[in-house]
Design an enzyme around this catalytic site. Structure first.
Site, PDB file in Angstrom:
ATOM      1  N   VAL A 105       0.889  -1.085   0.027  1.00  0.00           N
ATOM      2  CA  VAL A 105       0.030  -0.179  -0.093  1.00  0.00           C
ATOM      3  C   VAL A 105       0.945   1.198   0.027  1.00  0.00           C
ATOM      4  CG1 VAL A 105      -1.965  -1.117   0.825  1.00  0.00           C
ATOM      5  CG2 VAL A 105      -0.452  -0.181   2.545  1.00  0.00           C
ATOM      6  N   HIS A 121      -4.050  -4.582  -2.803  1.00  0.00           N
ATOM      7  CA  HIS A 121      -4.555  -4.290  -1.615  1.00  0.00           C
ATOM      8  C   HIS A 121      -4.717  -2.794  -1.258  1.00  0.00           C
ATOM      9  CE1 HIS A 121      -3.224  -8.395  -0.027  1.00  0.00           C
ATOM     10  NE2 HIS A 121      -4.146  -8.420  -0.671  1.00  0.00           N
ATOM     11  N   CYS A 161     -15.890  13.526   4.619  1.00  0.00           N
ATOM     12  CA  CYS A 161     -15.835  13.550   3.281  1.00  0.00           C
ATOM     13  C   CYS A 161     -16.698  14.971   2.981  1.00  0.00           C
ATOM     14  CB  CYS A 161     -16.702  12.375   2.367  1.00  0.00           C
ATOM     15  SG  CYS A 161     -16.959  12.569   0.742  1.00  0.00           S
ATOM     16  N   THR A 202       7.440 -11.546  -0.818  1.00  0.00           N
ATOM     17  CA  THR A 202       6.078 -11.902  -0.225  1.00  0.00           C
ATOM     18  C   THR A 202       6.012 -13.228   0.336  1.00  0.00           C
ATOM     19  OG1 THR A 202       3.525 -12.080  -0.470  1.00  0.00           O
ATOM     20  CG2 THR A 202       5.224 -12.773  -2.454  1.00  0.00           C
ATOM     21  N   ALA A 245      15.702  -8.226  -1.816  1.00  0.00           N
ATOM     22  CA  ALA A 245      15.446  -7.463  -3.174  1.00  0.00           C
ATOM     23  C   ALA A 245      16.427  -6.678  -3.531  1.00  0.00           C
ATOM     24  CB  ALA A 245      13.842  -6.911  -3.055  1.00  0.00           C
TER      25      ALA A 245
END
Ligand code: OAD
Length: 261
Positions: A105, A121, A161, A202, A245
């Protein structure tokens, strides 16, 4: 297990016509963004997901949940893409038909130059209104680019909102919620049609996202996995590159550039 230089994986990547890169929290770990399931530092080792990452939790205590996501958003804002993110973006120039599917995210892939990651996600940076239609939140105050770090236990009332007055919620997928339909469809289609799926960082235990590499493997794609630890995806991976990574991906992309096409 293949050693560096990752020649077999590089040859697969160099010859692929269609590539899917599937990433999880591990790719952002070296940017200082915590993973979820690391024994000591993982978010779910330190926090109770049922109090922070479910629709029920938001309903029960919106200030706690909003505050926790604001803390995470501030941490991500301070983080910088690492060589793993940059190498992932470089795969798009190596193989133009590359689809990046991420469970993350954060926005580190975008900031590293990846064109349009599919966010399975959701995103910390796309808050939604909880009213009918769950449309993007209309905020009267712009979301700050560099929010002040509120600290990890902060309680912050979510904004309302400006369009309809309902509470605004983080734009992420919580436990028990469906994945965004367009993103899931795009990911499944890309996985079903690729020659190579590169899975990075992951644990491969959260479904339906974890189906993505399995779909590719079932359709005959070669799965290459980058992870310092074993995962359930070991079994479907043609090549397992055990490393981080930021170490492995730049070496893999460099080797693929000089491999026969
Ligand atoms: P996890 O925390 O479950 O797994 C992170 C994986 O990254 C582990 O397999 C680690 O071994 C690996 N890892 C750690 N450091 C690494 C590094 N430097 N380089 C490469 N790999 C590394 O995170 P995810 O698999 O992303 O969902 O979790 C999946 C989902 O569970 C998340 O999207 C989130 C969470 O609950 C929602 O919030 C809906």
């Amino acid at each position: 297990m293949e050693q560096v230089p990752p020649t077999e994986a590089a040859a697969l990547l160099a010859q692929a016509r269609r590539v899917v890169v599937f990433t999880g929290a591990g790719i952002s770990a070296e940017s200082g963004v915590p993973t979820f399931r690391d024994d000591l530092t993982g978010l779910w080792a330190r926090f109770d997901a049922t109090q922070l990452a479910t629709p029920e939790a938001f309903h029960a205590d919106p200030d706690l949940v909003w505050g926790w996501y604001e803390w995470r958003r501030a941490r991500v804002r301070r983080a910088r893409p690492n060589p793993g993110h940059l190498a992932t973006a470089a795969i798009e120039s190596l193989c133009p038909d590359t689809v990046l599917v991420t469970q993350n995210v954060d926005d580190l892939h975008e900031r590293a130059g990846s064109r349009s990651p599919v966010h399975l996600h959701g995103s910390l940076f796309a808050p939604r209104c909880i009213g009918a239609g769950a449309h993007p939140a209309a905020l009267s105050e712009p979301v700050e680019d560099e929010p002040a770090d509120p600290g990890e236990g902060a309680r912050i009332p979510p904004p309302r909102c400006a369009h309809c007055g309902w509470l605004v919620r983080p734009g992420v997928v919580w436990f028990g919620e469906a994945l965004p339909e367009a993103a899931l469809t795009a990911a499944v289609e890309a996985a079903a049609g690729c020659d190579v799926l590169l899975t990075v960082g992951t644990s491969g235990v959260v479904y339906p996202a974890a189906e993505i590499p399995l779909i590719a493997a079932r359709r005959g794609a070669a799965v290459i996995q980058v992870n310092p630890e074993p995962t359930p995806l070991d079994d479907v991976s043609a090549v397992n590159l055990r490393g981080t990574a930021a170490q492995v991906l730049p070496a893999l992309v460099a080797a693929a550039r000089s491999a026969p096409r």
